[in-house]
Write a protein that holds these residues in place. Structure first.
Motif, PDB file in Angstrom:
ATOM      1  N   PRO A  73     -17.770  65.471 -49.317  1.00 31.17           N
ATOM      2  CA  PRO A  73     -16.897  66.152 -48.262  1.00 31.17           C
ATOM      3  C   PRO A  73     -15.532  65.424 -48.120  1.00 31.17           C
ATOM      4  O   PRO A  73     -14.529  66.258 -47.717  1.00 31.17           O
ATOM      5  CB  PRO A  73     -17.737  66.105 -46.852  1.00 31.17           C
ATOM      6  CG  PRO A  73     -19.022  65.561 -47.022  1.00 31.17           C
ATOM      7  CD  PRO A  73     -19.038  65.031 -48.503  1.00 31.17           C
ATOM      8  N   LYS A  74     -15.772  64.170 -48.439  1.00 30.04           N
ATOM      9  CA  LYS A  74     -14.250  63.318 -48.257  1.00 30.04           C
ATOM     10  C   LYS A  74     -14.191  62.233 -49.558  1.00 30.04           C
ATOM     11  O   LYS A  74     -15.398  61.783 -49.652  1.00 30.04           O
ATOM     12  CB  LYS A  74     -14.274  62.761 -47.200  1.00 30.04           C
ATOM     13  CG  LYS A  74     -13.983  63.462 -45.803  1.00 30.04           C
ATOM     14  CD  LYS A  74     -13.830  62.719 -44.391  1.00 30.04           C
ATOM     15  CE  LYS A  74     -13.637  63.796 -43.473  1.00 30.04           C
ATOM     16  NZ  LYS A  74     -13.381  62.805 -41.996  1.00 30.04           N
ATOM     17  N   SER A 117     -15.244  72.994 -54.365  1.00 31.04           N
ATOM     18  CA  SER A 117     -15.646  71.745 -53.726  1.00 31.04           C
ATOM     19  C   SER A 117     -15.766  70.438 -54.478  1.00 31.04           C
ATOM     20  O   SER A 117     -16.131  70.993 -55.632  1.00 31.04           O
ATOM     21  CB  SER A 117     -16.861  71.822 -52.613  1.00 31.04           C
ATOM     22  OG  SER A 117     -17.986  72.366 -53.356  1.00 31.04           O
ATOM     23  N   GLY A 152     -10.711  68.384 -49.638  1.00 35.26           N
ATOM     24  CA  GLY A 152     -11.205  69.599 -50.217  1.00 35.26           C
ATOM     25  C   GLY A 152     -10.371  70.314 -51.279  1.00 35.26           C
ATOM     26  O   GLY A 152      -9.529  69.572 -51.608  1.00 35.26           O
ATOM     27  N   ALA A 185     -22.719  67.063 -52.848  1.00 37.84           N
ATOM     28  CA  ALA A 185     -21.347  67.534 -52.545  1.00 37.84           C
ATOM     29  C   ALA A 185     -20.577  66.141 -51.931  1.00 37.84           C
ATOM     30  O   ALA A 185     -21.397  65.500 -51.339  1.00 37.84           O
ATOM     31  CB  ALA A 185     -21.494  68.613 -51.459  1.00 37.84           C
TER      32      ALA A 185
END
Length: 160
Positions: free
Chosen positions: A95-96, A78, A68, A93
């Motif tokens: 996330p990781k 983000s 993040g 997006a």
């Protein structure tokens, strides 16, 4: 076999050695990841979103993961990716994001970037702001982001 009970000085020093070694190991891990050439294009008055770009270097022999981001200039930060899919540019997006050992990842206008949502004020050319990435192993890595001109498409100068 060594009988440590015969060496009381060693036993007294052992806790000190262990305690002082731990911060060094943590500092070495954080120093293994660096962020360079961090920049953001200026935003027009009233804009609610912005973006930050940079190159992140993992000099470690171990993989890491970006989990993040955050910055005081926006209510949310983000990691996102722009890519072509079916002949259309799409943004999603991420996330990781994995960082391979001994590798770099460049965040750029048509690839990975940090999306800044809910800007608290416009990003003005010449300003600077802090951006922190949270990594799984290295922890928080902070960088100073320089704001380039409105419509800028690349980093043009050194960050302070």
């Amino acid at each position: 076999m060594l009988n440590l009970l015969k060496y009381p000085a060693f036993l007294l020093a052992l806790p000190f050695v262990l305690l002082t070694a731990t911060p060094s190991l943590a500092a070495d891990t954080a120093a293994a990841v660096s962020i360079v050439q961090a920049w953001s294009p200026a935003t027009p008055p009233g804009a609610e979103t912005g973006a930050a770009y940079f190159t992140i270097n993992n000099r470690s022999g171990a993989a890491d993961v970006i989990l993040g981001a955050n910055s005081a200039v926006a209510t949310e930060a983000s990691v996102h990716e722009m890519k072509m899919a079916g002949g259309m540019m799409q943004m999603r997006a991420v996330p990781k994001l994995s960082l391979a050992p001994k590798a770099s990842v460049t965040f750029s206008p048509h690839g990975y970037h940090v999306m800044l949502t809910g800007l608290k004020k416009p990003l003005k050319e010449g300003d600077h702001f802090k951006l922190a990435l949270q990594l799984q192993h290295a922890g928080a890595v902070e960088v100073d982001v320089v704001v380039e001109g409105l419509g800028a498409s690349q980093f043009t100068g050194p960050a302070k």
